[in-house]
Design an enzyme around this catalytic site. Structure first.
Site, mmCIF file in Angstrom:
data_model
loop_
_atom_site.group_PDB
_atom_site.id
_atom_site.type_symbol
_atom_site.label_atom_id
_atom_site.label_comp_id
_atom_site.label_asym_id
_atom_site.label_seq_id
_atom_site.Cartn_x
_atom_site.Cartn_y
_atom_site.Cartn_z
ATOM 1 C CE1 TYR A 24 41.110 37.879 32.719
ATOM 2 C CE2 TYR A 24 42.471 38.443 30.823
ATOM 3 C CZ TYR A 24 42.280 38.400 32.185
ATOM 4 O OH TYR A 24 43.250 38.858 33.028
ATOM 5 C CG ASN A 74 36.405 41.646 37.354
ATOM 6 O OD1 ASN A 74 37.526 41.904 37.788
ATOM 7 N ND2 ASN A 74 36.211 40.779 36.388
ATOM 8 C CG ASP A 87 40.590 53.183 52.348
ATOM 9 O OD1 ASP A 87 40.709 52.111 52.980
ATOM 10 O OD2 ASP A 87 41.488 54.045 52.301
ATOM 11 C CG HIS A 100 38.790 38.204 40.303
ATOM 12 N ND1 HIS A 100 39.324 39.393 39.872
ATOM 13 C CD2 HIS A 100 38.687 38.283 41.643
ATOM 14 C CE1 HIS A 100 39.548 40.161 40.926
ATOM 15 N NE2 HIS A 100 39.156 39.513 42.013
ATOM 16 C CB SER A 102 41.074 34.125 34.999
ATOM 17 O OG SER A 102 41.692 35.135 35.783
ATOM 18 N NE ARG A 111 47.455 38.133 36.458
ATOM 19 C CZ ARG A 111 47.168 39.253 35.803
ATOM 20 N NH1 ARG A 111 46.230 40.048 36.259
ATOM 21 N NH2 ARG A 111 47.831 39.577 34.712
#
Length: 141
Positions: A24, A74, A87, A100, A102, A111
């Site tokens: 990250y 994110n 929802d 995101h 990464s 993922r």
């Protein structure tokens, strides 16, 4: 529609800069907020920037953002698990961008599946914290 842009961050992003910097990076959540504020200020908009480890708070903020200028999210760990967040996003009248830090498609297989991507106007992954800037800029494009 308001001139407010919401940027929402899910679980563990409060540890950005110290948690798994090899994935990250070393930028912090404050750095992310600064990037987003720059774009909003340049476009005379207000920024609502939030992070929570609690799913219900993210849902509350999504509901607040329903008629905003746009929403950047994110969802972090909730990306692959939260039908409730999906929802809530379905109720939004504003553009939604999923971000995101990464490249989630280069990581573990679990993922790769996002409940959010199917309702987002766009998905940005793998550009580090600049992905947030790109998403906020897109709201004003």
């Amino acid at each position: 529609m308001s001139d407010t842009v919401y940027v929402l961050n899910g679980p563990n992003l409060n540890l950005l800069g110290t948690r798994q910097p090899e994935i990250y990076g070393h930028d912090t959540l404050e750095d992310v907020q600064r990037l987003c504020e720059e774009v909003c200020t340049a476009n005379r908009a207000t920024l609502e920037f939030h992070q929570s480890n609690a799913e219900h708070l993210l849902i509350d903020w999504i509901q607040e953002a329903r008629r905003s200028r746009g929403l950047v999210i994110n969802p972090a760990g909730y990306t692959t698990t939260s039908v409730a967040i999906r929802d809530a996003l379905l109720t939004c009248d504003c553009p939604i961008y999923e971000v995101h830090i990464s490249n989630i498609h280069k990581r573990e297989a679990f993922r790769h599946n996002s409940y959010v991507s199917g309702v987002a106007n766009g998905v940005i992954a793998g550009f580090g914290i600049l992905g947030y800037r790109y998403a906020v800029e897109r709201i004003f494009a």
